[in-house]
Scaffold this motif. Structure first.
Motif, mmCIF file in Angstrom:
data_model
loop_
_atom_site.group_PDB
_atom_site.id
_atom_site.type_symbol
_atom_site.label_atom_id
_atom_site.label_comp_id
_atom_site.label_asym_id
_atom_site.label_seq_id
_atom_site.Cartn_x
_atom_site.Cartn_y
_atom_site.Cartn_z
ATOM 1 N N LYS A 170 -31.902 -4.387 120.420
ATOM 2 C CA LYS A 170 -31.734 -5.783 120.805
ATOM 3 C C LYS A 170 -32.821 -6.636 120.147
ATOM 4 O O LYS A 170 -33.974 -6.216 120.047
ATOM 5 C CB LYS A 170 -31.814 -5.931 122.322
ATOM 6 C CG LYS A 170 -30.667 -5.244 123.053
ATOM 7 C CD LYS A 170 -30.720 -5.545 124.537
ATOM 8 C CE LYS A 170 -29.533 -4.925 125.252
ATOM 9 N NZ LYS A 170 -29.567 -5.216 126.699
ATOM 10 N N ILE A 209 -36.162 -2.581 121.456
ATOM 11 C CA ILE A 209 -36.432 -3.955 121.045
ATOM 12 C C ILE A 209 -36.783 -3.934 119.567
ATOM 13 O O ILE A 209 -37.607 -3.119 119.130
ATOM 14 C CB ILE A 209 -37.568 -4.570 121.876
ATOM 15 C CG1 ILE A 209 -37.226 -4.488 123.372
ATOM 16 C CG2 ILE A 209 -37.775 -6.022 121.473
ATOM 17 C CD1 ILE A 209 -35.963 -5.189 123.760
ATOM 18 N N GLU A 221 -29.126 1.290 121.164
ATOM 19 C CA GLU A 221 -28.779 -0.115 120.936
ATOM 20 C C GLU A 221 -30.070 -0.897 120.740
ATOM 21 O O GLU A 221 -30.966 -0.846 121.584
ATOM 22 C CB GLU A 221 -27.989 -0.674 122.112
ATOM 23 C CG GLU A 221 -27.565 -2.119 121.908
ATOM 24 C CD GLU A 221 -26.732 -2.629 123.069
ATOM 25 O OE1 GLU A 221 -26.500 -3.855 123.128
ATOM 26 O OE2 GLU A 221 -26.331 -1.803 123.900
ATOM 27 N N PHE A 275 -32.067 1.635 125.093
ATOM 28 C CA PHE A 275 -32.149 0.304 124.512
ATOM 29 C C PHE A 275 -33.530 0.151 123.879
ATOM 30 O O PHE A 275 -34.539 0.565 124.457
ATOM 31 C CB PHE A 275 -31.944 -0.789 125.576
ATOM 32 C CG PHE A 275 -30.563 -0.822 126.133
ATOM 33 C CD1 PHE A 275 -29.579 -1.582 125.509
ATOM 34 C CD2 PHE A 275 -30.219 -0.080 127.252
ATOM 35 C CE1 PHE A 275 -28.293 -1.608 126.019
ATOM 36 C CE2 PHE A 275 -28.942 -0.105 127.755
ATOM 37 C CZ PHE A 275 -27.986 -0.886 127.127
ATOM 38 N N PRO A 321 -31.672 -4.094 114.082
ATOM 39 C CA PRO A 321 -30.311 -3.888 114.618
ATOM 40 C C PRO A 321 -29.475 -2.916 113.811
ATOM 41 O O PRO A 321 -28.553 -2.311 114.326
ATOM 42 C CB PRO A 321 -29.720 -5.306 114.584
ATOM 43 C CG PRO A 321 -30.907 -6.214 114.708
ATOM 44 C CD PRO A 321 -32.013 -5.524 113.974
#
Length: 1393
Positions: free
Chosen positions: A1388, A1310, A1386, A1308, A1362
């Motif tokens: 976020k 940011i 992914e 993940f 994204p």
């Protein structure tokens, strides 16, 4: 006397019933059969429930159970008469017994309807039994194990005669487990060596009742285990139910059955004394459950520690599938030990610093028993979170531990894909007890207030068997019993250790007791009444005071007069009449007269329904109507129809119909089939009637048989046959396989005709067809043959225009279905070339149902038409397929910025030359600041046009733009960046405009830049003039001049002109600066003069690839004529750019090459005046490597090298050489000396025993040569006087294909913060690493940076958005193979609070 209540309204939640009138017949005398089984000489005997030898099961006649009016089974209760109050002691009640229609018994035990009794013969004299622990080690007991019963277990123990305690090897233990019916065990020890009798009952799901037959005198039991002599035999006696105990005349069951103790209902049978004048309702609370019995623990919510719920022994060695462990627990629970009844806590802590939410924790006992659902008194789970330290704390508290709480426990913590677990052990130690044990205290109930209150500690009695005389209680038990209520007798007996409660009650009954006389009632209600269903009952009470107000209650609710309930009075009698008694009238009734109240219970007995006329047997044929009739004794009775013992379904879709009219009941089958053959029965509550039904088939006759057929493929196939009888169904088979009806196949039957229709026949439809009439052994057969010419089915490919599009570099496999019978021969062709199945990259393959064309790596040349030709005996067919290989387009042309504003610009570009074989869908545009390397995309939706207007730019900052072309395959490489541009604003006017020079046709003007240029900068100047006296301003320079000096040409001689200058940038033209006075055009002559700069007076040297830009100023008027020559030849304008102005000449070479070196002659002319100058330009390059490097001599640790200079010195003198050496073992090169000027050298200080190679680089003013010359031979350094023979070794092959030792993991990120993906790969030779996003290689994308160090591969994604999320993969390739790992990223977007 306490007030009795109905069912669940009894005190303390206990259940009870009232005994009906004692009008039943007495129980017959039991029959006893004796069987003795001696054990082996020196081994204890253990008998399982599967062995029929120790206990023989006797199946007596089972009586019919009679319902007591309640729809639910009656609860267990014990009711005794007023004469003896409490006649028996109940053992613990485990669970509810099953209904009378219980499932069949296990195969290992015969079905029983009556209890099995184990009894010890009772002597007329009292028996004293003393319990003493045997000497260590204790001998093993003889165990008789019987299957666990689902019914109540009754154990009747009669003390044996009192012989002296001789030595005895071991006690006899009878263990009763898992019997399907009530079990009563009688153990009779042999006369020579009486044995102590211990009855152990384990895992009983039903209530256990222990009835002790009282002797004439109180009994004191003394059991003394003797020392171990030879083993004694085990005696097992099977008896039929015994008669009622002495003094009791009748057995009454709460379910009102007439078979006394042989009842199989859920209630407990009790004895009623007929001599008792007034019965007393004294419910005896069942003793609390015993902790030693594990099944009881299973019934309680908080008793979660039963061994039966733990891990099975056979599962201990099985591996437990758990996810990979990760360190979540920072503090793990530790094992511990406690004593029975103690408390202990286990603590687990998890650090939540990196966790977004609370982790999940589970506590287990053994392998799989989850403790979350077992919380209660003994187990509590607690969770806390410390916000300061960010730590989750999980606690498990065990309160008042028991013996079976010991074992292995496990704590599991999970958070997303992380997992951690820890196992720990709990040891429960028994309390230390003194050697002397009081028998009476051993039989006392456990402490009050606990869940286990009321348990009999039989296990404690077995563990501590030291002889000790029973002590007389200090209190007067008689006084306590006299003043207590009857329902408290049993509790007092247990509290003070009274074991012979029956004898105690008989003695207490003989004592006179004053009864308090009722003030309101002269005669109260009887304790219980019984009425038949539909009958009438009268409840009569006699009042002492007729004036007292009287109220009647039913289950605590006041009764109002209705036609059903009628109140009558006769003198002092008050009567309640209940008409038409129903099951809902079965309740507790009470009458209140002032402050006094008396109660009773009414039991409504439902009469059984009997069968008055049975079913008659039926014999018929199929498709006939069957009607079974039966007649019962009661209208509206509920009956059940069964076939072969299974209830007949009577739903709306069932073949069976049920009809009833009054007393008659019918079962109707309209269309009988052979499956209806069987035994049909009707079951009523009072009996069963059954009859056999037999359905037979009619004889088969074939009217028309099936015919053999030949059908063309695709044509309909119809088969027909005709048989008699016509209503017989049948099944169609093809090659032995059943044919089912579907959209293509229709199976029809009309009377005698049977048809099979296939709409479009296929090759699979060929074969042997058979029609089999259902229920008959005869069958009808025929053969079907299908023929078909060859065909190519291109329509199934769903390709537009039969065109297959493939991306270049991918593998193409086109599978085309074909058909034909027999199988056709297939040939693939491209043009005139036949494609074989043995081709390397392009090959064709043929299979029974399809043919395929395979292109392993598609290339642009593979585009074209491919022809398919099919041939077989039935004909020929052909088709063609077009293959189109597409790729990403070429990059567009360099974009042009046509217009610039304050924060915007307008740009245009040309489409790419090659569109990749797919139309261009649009373009992506990116821009960046000139000094930056980070490109920013300006449009996320494709731009369909070839123009675009970037906006929101910073004024004064130079920008560059580039364009990507996009087609259906992907995105092209970026175009070359545009020329840098700056968003500009209009400047102020130029300053200090003056005349610099004037000729006959020209005027030269000078000025200075504007005072305010602004952030937009300045592109150049525009010069305009007009003839004095006119307003016609003419532009003199079509292109902007960046200089602040300009010559206006083409002016008429001796004319007067006005001049003005404008400053121009991307924002437009500034306000003009106009000369205040006019200028006279008149020429002035000045001889030419060349001013050579100082650095050009020497040789001008530049490296290959660098730019050459020389400015040579000169003077002269009018404008001189300038010419250039190189080595006497005219300068080639395609190689060298020369630009001349009025005052200087510029020679410019964009990328210098060695051919640009030479002497350049400059000549300046003004009419007859001439001036010349020479410029020497030298273009230098890296030199070539030295020639012929050889080893001249080797001595000691020295090597002499010799070489010749390089052929190519790079157009510059050789300034030196760099010599390197390398050991033959490692071949790692080390520099010995640099900037060496000679062509021979001696290398010293070499290591003895090593073998060296040498290489030499040449060097000039540009640098070292690109390559080096290495010695062909090696120099072996040998110690003087010694010759070393080098052994030959076979080098180890370290080559291996790529293998990822650390894969990529899902990550993940940011948005806005750099993210990295890491993996490690091992391979030799070093692999080529390719990073891909969504299967597309990442090439020259400034958003990504790739690193590889010592096999660790890293992809850095700079400030992801994204849109950067997706599947990333890393592929490593070398000559031996490749490897691929993938992960999901992914991105976020952080939320703003």
């Amino acid at each position: 006397m306490p007030e009795p209540t109905k069912k669940d309204e009894t005190p303390n939640g206990e259940k009870e019933s009232v005994a009906p009138d004692s009008s039943e017949a007495p129980m017959p005398t039991p029959e006893i059969s004796l069987e003795v089984s001696p054990p082996p000489p020196e081994q204890p005997v253990e008998t399982e429930g599967k062995d029929p030898q120790p206990i023989e099961v006797i199946k007596p006649v089972q009586p019919e159970p009679v319902e007591n009016g309640s729809k639910e089974p009656e609860p267990e209760a014990v009711v005794v008469g007023a004469k003896e109050q409490v006649e028996s002691v109940n053992s613990e009640v485990k669970e509810e017994a099953p209904s009378p229609c219980s499932p069949p018994l296990p195969a290992t035990v015969k079905e029983e309807a009556e209890p099995v009794v184990t009894e010890v013969n009772q002597p007329p004299e009292p028996v004293v039994t003393v319990v003493t622990p045997p000497p260590p080690p204790p001998p093993e007991p003889v165990v008789t194990d019987v299957t666990q019963p689902p019914e109540p277990v009754v154990t009747v123990v009669t003390p044996p005669p009192p012989p002296p305690p001789p030595p005895h090897p071991e006690p006899v233990v009878t263990e009763v487990t898992q019997l399907p019916e009530p079990v009563v065990t009688v153990v009779t020890p042999p006369p020579p060596h009486p044995e102590p009798v211990v009855t152990k009952v384990t895992q009983l799901p039903e209530p256990v009742v222990t009835v002790v037959t009282p002797p004439p005198q109180p009994v004191v039991t003394l059991v003394t285990p003797p020392p171990p002599p030879p083993p004694e035999p085990v005696v097992t006696v099977q008896v039929t139910p015994p008669p009622p105990p002495a003094g009791l005349e009748e057995c009454v069951c709460l379910c009102k059955c007439t078979n006394m103790c042989m009842c199989i209902c859920k209630n407990v049978c009790v004895y009623i004394d007929k001599d008792d004048d007034a019965t007393t309702n004294t419910p005896s609370p069942p003793p609390p459950p015993d902790d030693s019995v594990h099944v009881s623990a299973m019934g309680r919510k908080d008793s979660v520690w039963s061994l039966g719920e733990g891990q099975a022994p056979e599962d201990l060695d099985k591996p437990v599938d758990t996810p990979p462990l990760s360190s979540l627990l920072i503090e793990r629970p530790q094992g511990g030990s406690i004593t029975v009844g103690g408390d202990i806590s286990f603590v687990a802590k998890v650090e939540a610093q990196d966790l977004l939410r609370k982790p999940t924790i589970k506590w287990f006992k053994g392998k799989w028993m989850d403790l979350a659902s077992k919380t209660g008194k003994h187990l509590q789970l607690k969770e806390t979170f410390d916000r300061r330290t960010k730590i989750h704390t999980f606690e498990m508290h065990i309160i008042k531990a028991k013996d079976n709480y010991a074992g292995n426990y496990r704590c599991e913590v999970t958070y997303k894909d992380k997992f951690d677990s820890c196992s720990f052990d709990l040891e429960v130690k028994e309390l230390e007890q003194s050697q002397s044990v009081d028998i009476r205290s051993a039989f006392k109930r456990s402490s009050e207030g606990h869940e286990d209150a009321g348990d009999l500690d039989f296990s404690g009695l077995l563990k501590h068997r030291e002889p000790k005389q029973d002590e007389t209680p200090e209190v007067d038990v008689w006084e306590i019993l006299k003043s207590a209520r009857p329902d408290q007798y049993e509790k007092i007996a247990f509290e003070y250790g009274i074991t012979d409660l029956r004898g105690l009650l008989k003695r207490l009954k003989k004592t006179k007791k004053e009864e308090k006389k009722s003030e309101a009632f002269a005669k109260k209600l009887d304790p219980a009444y019984q009425a038949d269903k539909g009958g009438k009952i009268r409840l009569v009470v006699d009042l002492a005071d007729p004036t007292v107000e009287l109220k009647w209650y039913k289950n605590g609710q006041e009764i109002r007069p209705t036609p059903k309930f009628i109140f009558e009075q006769k003198g002092t009698q008050r009567i309640l009449v209940i008409n038409n008694c129903g099951l809902n009238d079965d309740a507790a009734y009470s009458v209140a007269a002032g402050e006094e109240k008396c109660t009773t219970e009414l039991f409504v007995k439902e009469l059984p329904v009997k069968i008055t006329k049975g079913i008659e047997a039926v014999k018929t044929t199929v498709n006939e109507r069957i009607e079974l009739e039966c007649e019962v004794s009661e209208e509206g009775a509920q009956v059940k129809w069964c076939k072969n013992g299974v209830e007949v379904p009577t739903g709306p879709r069932s073949r069976y119909r049920v009809k009833s009219d009054g007393l008659k009941h019918w079962l109707i089958i309209d269309d009988a089939s052979k499956e209806d053959t069987g035994t049909f029965s009707l079951m009523a509550s009072g009996g069963t009637s059954e009859a056999k039904v037999q359905v037979e088939l009619k004889p088969l006759k074939i009217i028309q048989d099936l015919q053999d057929m030949t059908v063309l493929l695709g044509q309909p196939l119809k088969m027909h046959c005709e048989i008699f009888p016509g209503n017989v169904p049948g099944r169609w088979y093809r090659n032995g396989q059943l044919i089912q009806s579907n959209d293509r196949i229709n199976i029809l039957q009309r009377a005698k005709n049977h048809r099979l229709e296939i709409v479009n026949s296929t090759l699979h439809d060929a074969g042997d067809y058979t029609f089999v009439p259902e229920g008959y052994s005869q069958s009808l057969c025929a053969k079907i043959h299908i023929v078909d010419p060859p065909r190519v089915h291109l329509e199934s490919l769903n390709f537009p225009d039969n065109t297959v599009t493939i991306v270049a570099g991918n593998k193409l496999r086109v599978e085309i279905p074909i058909s034909g019978e027999p199988a056709p021969r297939v040939v693939w062709m491209k043009g005139e070339r036949v494609i074989l199945d043995s081709g390397h990259r392009v090959r064709a393959e043929t299979f029974p149902d399809h043919t395929s064309l395979t292109i392993d790596i598609a290339e642009k040349e593979d585009t074209g038409n491919y022809k398919i030709v099919l041939q077989n005996e039935a004909g020929e067919a052909g088709a063609s397929v077009k293959v189109k290989v597409v790729d990403i387009p070429d990059p567009p042309e360099v974009p042009l910025v046509t217009e610039v504003g304050g924060d915007w610009c307008s740009m245009t570009w040309e489409p790419p030359i090659y569109d990749g074989g797919s139309p261009i869908l649009g373009y992506f545009i990116e821009r960046k600041k000139k000094q930056s390397s980070r490109w920013m995309r300006l449009n996320f939706d494709l731009n369909k046009e070839t123009t675009f207007e970037p906006k929101k730019m910073i004024e004064g900052v130079p920008y560059e733009v580039r364009v990507f072309a996009v087609n259906a395959i992907g995105v092209s490489k970026p175009s070359e960046p545009s020329k840098a541009f700056v968003p500009l604003a209009v400047t102020s006017e130029p300053t200090m405009l003056v005349v610099d020079d004037v000729t006959d046709t020209t005027v030269t003007m000078k000025w200075r830049p504007p005072d305010t240029i602004g952030a937009a900068g300045l592109d150049g100047y525009l010069v305009e003039y007009c003839i004095e006296g006119t307003d016609d301003w003419r532009v003199t320079n079509k292109e902007l001049t960046e200089k602040t000096k300009y010559t206006i040409t083409g002016l008429p001689p001796e004319a007067k002109i006005l001049v003005r200058v404008r400053a121009i940038n991307a924002a437009g033209a500034s306000t003009p600066r106009t000369l205040q006075h006019s200028i006279l055009v008149k020429e002035v002559i000045e001889p030419p003069k060349i001013r050579i700069p100082r650095h050009l007076k020497q040789t001008y040297t530049r490296k290959v690839g660098e730019a050459v830009n020389l400015v040579i100023p000169f003077m002269g008027k009018p404008r001189p004529k300038v010419s250039w020559l190189k080595e006497g030849q005219t300068v080639d304008p395609t190689q060298v750019t020369i630009r001349n102005t009025d005052c200087d000449s510029i020679i410019f070479i964009r990328k210098a090459e060695r051919k640009h070196s030479g002497m350049y002659d400059m000549k300046v002319e003004v009419e007859n005046h001439v001036d010349t100058a020479i410029v020497d330009i030298q273009i230098v390059d890296l030199p070539g490597p030295p020639q012929c490097v050889k080893i001249d001599e080797v001595w000691g640790g020295n090597v002499a090298l010799d070489w010749t200079p390089p052929k190519d010195n790079g157009n510059a003198a050789i300034t030196g050489y760099t010599i390197q050496k390398a050991d033959k073992k490692t071949m790692e090169w080390y520099t010995c000396i640099e900037h060496y000027h000679r062509t021979c050298i001696t290398i010293t200080e070499l290591v003895v025993g090593n073998e060296y190679y040498f290489r030499i680089y040449s060097e000039n003013m540009v640098g070292l040569s690109e390559g080096a010359t290495q010695t062909k031979d090696s120099a072996l350094i040998v110690k003087e006087g010694m010759q070393l023979k080098n052994p030959e070794y076979i080098d180890h092959d370290f080559k291996e294909p790529p293998k990822f030792t650390q894969p990529l993991i899902n990550t993940f990120a940011i948005a806005g913060y750099n993210a990295t993906l890491n993996c490690s790969v091992r391979a030799n030779p070093r692999p080529k690493v390719i990073w891909m996003k969504n299967k597309i290689a990442i090439i020259d994308d400034p958003r990504y940076r790739m690193f590889s160090n010592q096999g660790v591969c890293t992809l850095e994604i700079r400030k992801p958005s994204p849109y950067d999320g997706g599947m990333y993969s890393c592929k490593a390739i070398n000559d031996l193979g490749d490897a691929l790992v993938e992960c999901k990223l992914e991105v976020k977007v952080p939320t703003q609070d």
